[in-house]
Design a protein around this motif. Structure first.
Motif, PDB file in Angstrom:
ATOM      1  N   GLY A  34     -15.240 -27.810 -87.680  1.00 25.22           N
ATOM      2  CA  GLY A  34     -15.088 -26.818 -88.725  1.00 25.22           C
ATOM      3  C   GLY A  34     -14.183 -25.665 -88.328  1.00 25.22           C
ATOM      4  O   GLY A  34     -13.219 -25.803 -87.588  1.00 25.22           O
ATOM      5  N   ILE A  35     -14.540 -24.484 -88.855  1.00 23.56           N
ATOM      6  CA  ILE A  35     -13.741 -23.288 -88.605  1.00 23.56           C
ATOM      7  C   ILE A  35     -13.751 -22.891 -87.136  1.00 23.56           C
ATOM      8  O   ILE A  35     -12.768 -22.357 -86.605  1.00 23.56           O
ATOM      9  CB  ILE A  35     -14.264 -22.113 -89.485  1.00 23.56           C
ATOM     10  N   GLU A  36     -14.849 -23.183 -86.445  1.00 23.77           N
ATOM     11  CA  GLU A  36     -14.926 -22.873 -85.014  1.00 23.77           C
ATOM     12  C   GLU A  36     -13.898 -23.674 -84.224  1.00 23.77           C
ATOM     13  O   GLU A  36     -13.273 -23.175 -83.286  1.00 23.77           O
ATOM     14  CB  GLU A  36     -16.331 -23.158 -84.486  1.00 23.77           C
ATOM     15  N   LEU A  37     -13.702 -24.951 -84.615  1.00 23.39           N
ATOM     16  CA  LEU A  37     -12.701 -25.781 -83.943  1.00 23.39           C
ATOM     17  C   LEU A  37     -11.304 -25.235 -84.180  1.00 23.39           C
ATOM     18  O   LEU A  37     -10.486 -25.170 -83.251  1.00 23.39           O
ATOM     19  CB  LEU A  37     -12.800 -27.226 -84.455  1.00 23.39           C
ATOM     20  N   LEU A  38     -11.028 -24.818 -85.418  1.00 28.24           N
ATOM     21  CA  LEU A  38      -9.703 -24.265 -85.737  1.00 28.24           C
ATOM     22  C   LEU A  38      -9.431 -22.996 -84.937  1.00 28.24           C
ATOM     23  O   LEU A  38      -8.336 -22.825 -84.383  1.00 28.24           O
ATOM     24  CB  LEU A  38      -9.613 -23.981 -87.236  1.00 28.24           C
ATOM     25  N   VAL A  39     -10.422 -22.104 -84.862  1.00 25.13           N
ATOM     26  CA  VAL A  39     -10.254 -20.862 -84.103  1.00 25.13           C
ATOM     27  C   VAL A  39     -10.034 -21.166 -82.624  1.00 25.13           C
ATOM     28  O   VAL A  39      -9.164 -20.572 -81.971  1.00 25.13           O
ATOM     29  CB  VAL A  39     -11.482 -19.945 -84.294  1.00 25.13           C
ATOM     30  N   ALA A  40     -10.812 -22.091 -82.080  1.00 24.43           N
ATOM     31  CA  ALA A  40     -10.673 -22.441 -80.662  1.00 24.43           C
ATOM     32  C   ALA A  40      -9.301 -23.056 -80.388  1.00 24.43           C
ATOM     33  O   ALA A  40      -8.661 -22.748 -79.369  1.00 24.43           O
ATOM     34  CB  ALA A  40     -11.777 -23.416 -80.255  1.00 24.43           C
ATOM     35  N   GLN A  41      -8.825 -23.922 -81.292  1.00 22.46           N
ATOM     36  CA  GLN A  41      -7.508 -24.525 -81.106  1.00 22.46           C
ATOM     37  C   GLN A  41      -6.404 -23.467 -81.153  1.00 22.46           C
ATOM     38  O   GLN A  41      -5.468 -23.501 -80.352  1.00 22.46           O
ATOM     39  CB  GLN A  41      -7.270 -25.597 -82.174  1.00 22.46           C
ATOM     40  N   CYS A  42      -6.515 -22.517 -82.087  1.00 23.70           N
ATOM     41  CA  CYS A  42      -5.527 -21.430 -82.166  1.00 23.70           C
ATOM     42  C   CYS A  42      -5.548 -20.581 -80.898  1.00 23.70           C
ATOM     43  O   CYS A  42      -4.495 -20.153 -80.407  1.00 23.70           O
ATOM     44  CB  CYS A  42      -5.799 -20.566 -83.400  1.00 23.70           C
ATOM     45  N   ALA A  43      -6.752 -20.342 -80.358  1.00 25.71           N
ATOM     46  CA  ALA A  43      -6.865 -19.545 -79.133  1.00 25.71           C
ATOM     47  C   ALA A  43      -6.196 -20.254 -77.957  1.00 25.71           C
ATOM     48  O   ALA A  43      -5.495 -19.636 -77.148  1.00 25.71           O
ATOM     49  CB  ALA A  43      -8.334 -19.267 -78.825  1.00 25.71           C
ATOM     50  N   VAL A  44      -6.417 -21.569 -77.861  1.00 18.87           N
ATOM     51  CA  VAL A  44      -5.795 -22.339 -76.779  1.00 18.87           C
ATOM     52  C   VAL A  44      -4.277 -22.297 -76.892  1.00 18.87           C
ATOM     53  O   VAL A  44      -3.560 -22.083 -75.905  1.00 18.87           O
ATOM     54  CB  VAL A  44      -6.300 -23.803 -76.801  1.00 18.87           C
ATOM     55  N   VAL A  45      -3.763 -22.461 -78.110  1.00 15.01           N
ATOM     56  CA  VAL A  45      -2.318 -22.446 -78.324  1.00 15.01           C
ATOM     57  C   VAL A  45      -1.742 -21.066 -78.014  1.00 15.01           C
ATOM     58  O   VAL A  45      -0.685 -20.942 -77.371  1.00 15.01           O
ATOM     59  CB  VAL A  45      -1.982 -22.878 -79.762  1.00 15.01           C
ATOM     60  N   ALA A  46      -2.439 -20.000 -78.466  1.00 17.75           N
ATOM     61  CA  ALA A  46      -1.958 -18.639 -78.221  1.00 17.75           C
ATOM     62  C   ALA A  46      -1.942 -18.318 -76.728  1.00 17.75           C
ATOM     63  O   ALA A  46      -0.984 -17.718 -76.213  1.00 17.75           O
ATOM     64  CB  ALA A  46      -2.838 -17.642 -78.968  1.00 17.75           C
ATOM     65  N   PHE A  47      -3.027 -18.712 -76.042  1.00 17.65           N
ATOM     66  CA  PHE A  47      -3.070 -18.479 -74.591  1.00 17.65           C
ATOM     67  C   PHE A  47      -1.931 -19.217 -73.895  1.00 17.65           C
ATOM     68  O   PHE A  47      -1.253 -18.673 -73.007  1.00 17.65           O
ATOM     69  CB  PHE A  47      -4.417 -18.945 -74.037  1.00 17.65           C
ATOM     70  N   GLY A  48      -1.698 -20.457 -74.303  1.00 22.48           N
ATOM     71  CA  GLY A  48      -0.617 -21.232 -73.693  1.00 22.48           C
ATOM     72  C   GLY A  48       0.742 -20.625 -73.958  1.00 22.48           C
ATOM     73  O   GLY A  48       1.601 -20.577 -73.065  1.00 22.48           O
ATOM     74  N   ALA A  49       0.943 -20.145 -75.190  1.00 27.47           N
ATOM     75  CA  ALA A  49       2.228 -19.520 -75.510  1.00 27.47           C
ATOM     76  C   ALA A  49       2.461 -18.289 -74.645  1.00 27.47           C
ATOM     77  O   ALA A  49       3.565 -18.060 -74.137  1.00 27.47           O
ATOM     78  CB  ALA A  49       2.265 -19.149 -76.991  1.00 27.47           C
ATOM     79  N   GLY A  50       1.397 -17.496 -74.466  1.00 33.40           N
ATOM     80  CA  GLY A  50       1.528 -16.301 -73.622  1.00 33.40           C
ATOM     81  C   GLY A  50       1.805 -16.663 -72.171  1.00 33.40           C
ATOM     82  O   GLY A  50       2.650 -16.029 -71.518  1.00 33.40           O
ATOM     83  N   ALA A  51       1.099 -17.682 -71.669  1.00 38.10           N
ATOM     84  CA  ALA A  51       1.286 -18.091 -70.271  1.00 38.10           C
ATOM     85  C   ALA A  51       2.694 -18.627 -70.041  1.00 38.10           C
ATOM     86  O   ALA A  51       3.352 -18.302 -69.042  1.00 38.10           O
ATOM     87  CB  ALA A  51       0.248 -19.147 -69.894  1.00 38.10           C
TER      88      ALA A  51
END
Length: 329
Positions: free
Chosen positions: A45-62
């Motif tokens: 659900g929405i928790e999966l979407l938020v977690a996926q966005c967080a992983v992508v954002a962290f990776g982009a920053g790294a």
């Protein structure tokens, strides 16, 4: 002709490294987003979407931080190469496989040290070469990493080993596993012994005083009171902290100190002769290494105890914390 690693080749290497980091994280992020989160942890659900966005954002920053660091480092090396070219020096990117000499090579295993950003001015009016050394002291969890810029200045003749450790305590000789024994220390009159800890081989106190004249000691206190130095055979080693030689002020101080030490130490060692050196036939060719007795080349030293204690106790720290917390609870 100076060796310049900058230009198109350096840009291609840095771009390739950034691309490799990006591809590597993309593969890791895909595994986390589409397998670990929904399958391994059962997120939906929405928790999966938020977690996926967080992983992508962290990776982009790294990846962005990595890219900026790589390009900044490549740009710095290009600037160093340009400085070397303008000064008539030679720049080399990596000289880790070179035998450098001095206490650093004697006390740190080759696998535990690197030497980069080498500036070779040995054919200039003030001959020297210099590299940025990174080395590891200790083993395992108690090990420490240090970075310095070492300078090697050729002297006109061999002289007894002289170790000058700044009492500021932040130099390279203060971080190495071994340190001269107290019996090897020579205390001089005046303020010099308050600034430097002087150590010499047993029986060579007079030889050290021949080299360290009052004018040379004044130069050392004025120009290099925060640095460690040592005379090893026919070379003077000067240990700076890690420097950014692309900064005009740091480069100016670096060149000034090297020039002053080359001049003063060169004058004092030029006529030095070791009375204890083995006699040679008058017709024999004197090679480097024939001018000193073996006892003049070594300062009696001891192992520093504190780093050993830290290395032994560091792995035990989590156990100690757990015991204390358990007792408090």
């Amino acid at each position: 002709m100076p060796i310049v690693p900058g230009g198109r080749a350096a840009r291609v290497r840095s771009s390739a490294l950034v691309a490799a980091c990006s591809v590597g994280y993309l593969a890791l992020a895909a595994a986390v987003c589409f397998y670990v989160l929904p399958v391994g942890w059962g997120v939906d659900g929405i928790e999966l979407l938020v977690a996926q966005c967080a992983v992508v954002a962290f990776g982009a920053g790294a990846v962005a931080w990595t890219a900026i660091s790589i390009r900044r480092h490549a740009r710095r090396r290009g600037m160093l190469a340009a400085i070397a070219r303008d000064a008539g020096w030679t720049y080399r990117d990596d000289v880790s496989d070179w035998i450098w000499g001095g206490s650093l090579d004697e006390q740190i295993e080759r696998t535990g040290r690197t030497a980069r950003d080498h500036l070779d001015a040995r054919r200039s009016p003030v001959p020297f070469d210099s590299a940025e050394h990174t080395y590891v002291v200790g083993h395992g969890e108690g090990s420490t990493i240090h970075s310095i810029r070492s300078v090697r200045i050729p002297l006109p003749a061999e002289a007894p080993r002289i170790t000058l450790r700044s009492r500021a305590g932040r130099g390279a000789l203060s971080t190495l596993p071994r340190r001269p024994r107290r019996a090897a220390q020579l205390r001089l009159e005046g303020d010099f012994s308050d600034v430097f800890e002087l150590s010499v081989p047993s029986g060579y106190e007079t030889g050290a005083l021949y080299v360290l004249t009052p004018d040379l000691m004044a130069t050392l206190m004025d120009a290099s009171s925060d640095l460690d130095l040592e005379v090893v055979d026919s070379s003077l080693y000067v240990y700076f902290p890690a420097l950014d030689l692309t900064d005009a002020d740091q480069l100016a101080r670096f060149v000034t100190v090297v020039a002053a030490l080359h001049d003063r130490f060169g004058r004092r060692t030029q006529l030095y002769r070791d009375d204890n050196a083995p006699a040679l036939d008058a017709a024999a060719y004197r090679r480097s290494g024939d001018m000193l007795a073996a006892s003049a080349r070594v300062v009696d030293s001891r192992v520093r105890i504190w780093p050993v204690v830290v290395a032994v106790l560091t792995p035990l720290a989590p156990l100690v914390v757990a015991i204390v917390v358990t007792r408090l609870v």
